[in-house]
Design a protein around this motif. Structure first.
Motif, PDB file in Angstrom:
ATOM      1  N   ASP A  47       0.787  -1.246   0.000  1.00  0.00           N
ATOM      2  CA  ASP A  47       0.000   0.000   0.000  1.00  0.00           C
ATOM      3  C   ASP A  47       0.811   1.285   0.000  1.00  0.00           C
ATOM      4  O   ASP A  47       0.400   2.297   0.585  1.00  0.00           O
ATOM      5  N   GLN A  50      -1.234   4.389  -1.350  1.00  0.00           N
ATOM      6  CA  GLN A  50      -2.170   4.992  -0.398  1.00  0.00           C
ATOM      7  C   GLN A  50      -1.421   5.790   0.665  1.00  0.00           C
ATOM      8  O   GLN A  50      -1.858   6.881   1.053  1.00  0.00           O
ATOM      9  N   SER A  54      -1.590   9.993   1.135  1.00  0.00           N
ATOM     10  CA  SER A  54      -2.079  10.632   2.367  1.00  0.00           C
ATOM     11  C   SER A  54      -1.171  11.781   2.818  1.00  0.00           C
ATOM     12  O   SER A  54      -1.559  12.556   3.689  1.00  0.00           O
ATOM     13  N   THR A  83      -3.860   4.768  -9.862  1.00  0.00           N
ATOM     14  CA  THR A  83      -4.356   4.808  -8.479  1.00  0.00           C
ATOM     15  C   THR A  83      -4.080   6.162  -7.836  1.00  0.00           C
ATOM     16  O   THR A  83      -4.931   6.695  -7.118  1.00  0.00           O
ATOM     17  N   LEU A  87      -6.889   8.672  -6.222  1.00  0.00           N
ATOM     18  CA  LEU A  87      -6.780   9.150  -4.844  1.00  0.00           C
ATOM     19  C   LEU A  87      -6.584  10.668  -4.768  1.00  0.00           C
ATOM     20  O   LEU A  87      -6.220  11.210  -3.730  1.00  0.00           O
TER      21      LEU A  87
END
Length: 167
Positions: A47, A50, A54, A83, A87
């Motif tokens: 991950d 992700q 963030s 991705t 995001l």
């Protein structure tokens, strides 16, 4: 091999830190290690996209610089590029072009180039106004920055031509 995977997992876990120096250092290492396809595959499985996504709303210039490089390196895997776009990374990264730091500006060209591998990201970048910035950085003294800027502009241009053809 198990030690390598364990080390990469620990590196990804460092991205949970609240210390911007730790985050910047981890991103710097990721920016280097993710250039190797095997490392990038492992990081992706744990991950990394992700976790990096963030962090994009930071105002810390050291973190912005190393995060940009890490994102650019992680985009070497096409699904990561897509991705990152899903995001909503493109807009915050595009704002880095206004930084006072030359290192941030250099490294954001690599992130933009990597992100431009996805058509949706190209459309978002163009609407965020990165083209004039890329026109400036294409004249950089650093040939790697020139190449990243030119590659990103080429990708954005291809999308614009395809959009015209469809109209």
């Amino acid at each position: 091999m198990r030690s390598l995977v364990t080390g990469l997992v620990m590196l990804v876990d460092l991205l949970k830190s609240h210390d911007t120096r730790v985050l910047a250092a981890a991103c710097a290492v990721i920016g280097i290690l993710a250039k190797e396809p095997e490392n990038l595959a492992i990081l992706t499985d744990y991950d990394i996209v992700q976790r990096l996504s963030s962090l994009v709303h930071t105002s810390n210039s050291d973190l912005q610089a190393h995060l940009s490089r890490a994102i650019g390196s992680c985009c070497l895997l096409e699904r990561n590029c897509h991705t990152f776009g899903r995001l909503d990374v493109v807009l915050p990264i595009s704002k880095y072009i206004h930084s006072n730091s030359d290192l941030v500006k250099q490294n954001v060209t690599f992130a933009l180039h990597g992100l431009s591998g996805d058509a949706t990201n190209c459309v978002a970048m163009e609407s965020c106004g990165v083209v004039p910035f890329l026109m400036e950085t294409i004249a950089s003294r650093d040939p790697d920055v020139q190449e990243a800027s030119a590659g990103c502009l080429a990708n954005i241009r291809k999308i614009a031509l395809n959009a015209r053809r469809l109209k």
